[in-house]
Design an enzyme around this catalytic site. Structure first.
Site: not given
Ligand code: ADE
Length: 300
Positions: A37, A56, A104, A106-107, A150, A168
């Site tokens: 977003k 991010k 972050l 990395y997936a 969430d 997140d």
């Protein structure tokens, strides 16, 4: 491969052991991994160590307009302290005049919702494996009094071996809590106490596991409706029905999680011991967590 991952923590410190301040110049930026977003996520490589990660990028102007700076601070504070194989690591952050950057993990297998879109629905074994990994990660969060609030397919990623990673933590808080930020986006995964703005605790995540388990097996969430208002009414009345093709065991687990009264929801430890989970998830772990061919249900 020349970018074998070195010691994951070590690149985030200088030789002297002090924490390093990062800047955009320290990274080579690759392809976009996802859209958010407030900005996008990019594949990136730290120049010195060649460590592969996800960056991010959030625009300060958009964060200010939406008034969510406190949520971002909480996300960083909470996620950076969590260490669990099914929780995406947040290694650090930095900012410049216009953007905030989150460093972050990395997936490699990407976003779970895309996998669900591709397969339409998952079979019992794959669903039970994800529910196990999710429950394990949430048990760890709840032990630290952190509630995620969430849990939905868009916030779940897949690691190199197909293992689930919760990402997140923008909506996460310490329990108990009341909601002061306006809800935006879908209501589909939220329990009655949250949509009605009441006090809530870690049992909100139990409800979301029930919603997610249904969605994995059916291909759409249980309270889906055309309008926001209708979804609200269906959640408040716990108005859902499992289709015939959902196995008895799975329907039983879902019904024990989708309880209006948070105190009546099956606790996480009991979720992990549920017969449907025990029957289906163990077979996956014996095969080292990699879903074999034919474990996904095709859309035809
Ligand atoms: N998409 C969004 N975030 C991601 C991450 N950290 N790794 C892989 N894909 C992503």
């Amino acid at each position: 491969m020349d970018n074998i991952q070195p010691y994951p923590d070590s690149i985030f410190k200088t030789i002297s052991g002090t924490l390093k301040e990062w800047a955009l110049d320290d990274f080579e930026i690759g392809r976009p991994l996802g859209k958010g977003k407030f900005g996008n996520v990019y594949l990136a490589r730290e120049r010195q160590s060649k460590f592969i990660l996800a960056l991010k990028v959030l625009f300060k102007s958009q964060l200010e307009t939406a008034g969510v700076e406190h949520q971002l601070r909480r996300e960083v504070e909470i996620q950076s302290h969590l260490r669990h194989p099914n929780i995406l690591r947040l290694y650090g952050y930095f900012h410049d005049h216009s953007r905030v950057y989150l460093i972050l993990e990395y997936a490699p297998r990407g976003e779970l919702y895309k996998e669900l879109q591709k397969c339409t629905k998952f079979d019992d074994r794959r669903s039970a494996k994800y529910i196990t990994e999710l429950s394990d990660a949430l048990l760890y969060c709840h032990s630290k009094n952190v509630i995620h609030r969430d849990i939905k397919p868009e916030n779940l990623l897949l690691g190199a071996n197909g293992e689930l990673k919760i990402a997140d933590f923008g909506w996460s808080v310490h329990a108990p809590s009341s909601r002061r930020t306006t809800l935006c986006g879908t209501l589909d995964y939220l329990p009655p106490e949250m949509i009605e703005g009441r006090m809530h605790d870690e049992k909100v995540d139990l409800w979301s596991i029930g919603v997610l388990c249904y969605e994995f097996l059916v291909g759409k969430p249980p309270f889906e409706a055309v309008t926001h208002d209708e979804t609200y009414r269906r959640i408040a009345k716990v108005d859902y029905k499992c289709p015939q093709f959902v196995s008895e065991g799975a329907a039983d687990l879902i019904s024990r999680l989708l309880k209006h009264n948070p105190n009546h929801r099956l606790p996480l430890k009991k979720v992990l011991e549920h017969p449907w989970i025990a029957e289906n998830a163990s077979k996956m772990s014996e095969r080292r967590g990699v879903p074999s061919e034919g474990t996904t249900v095709s859309s035809q």
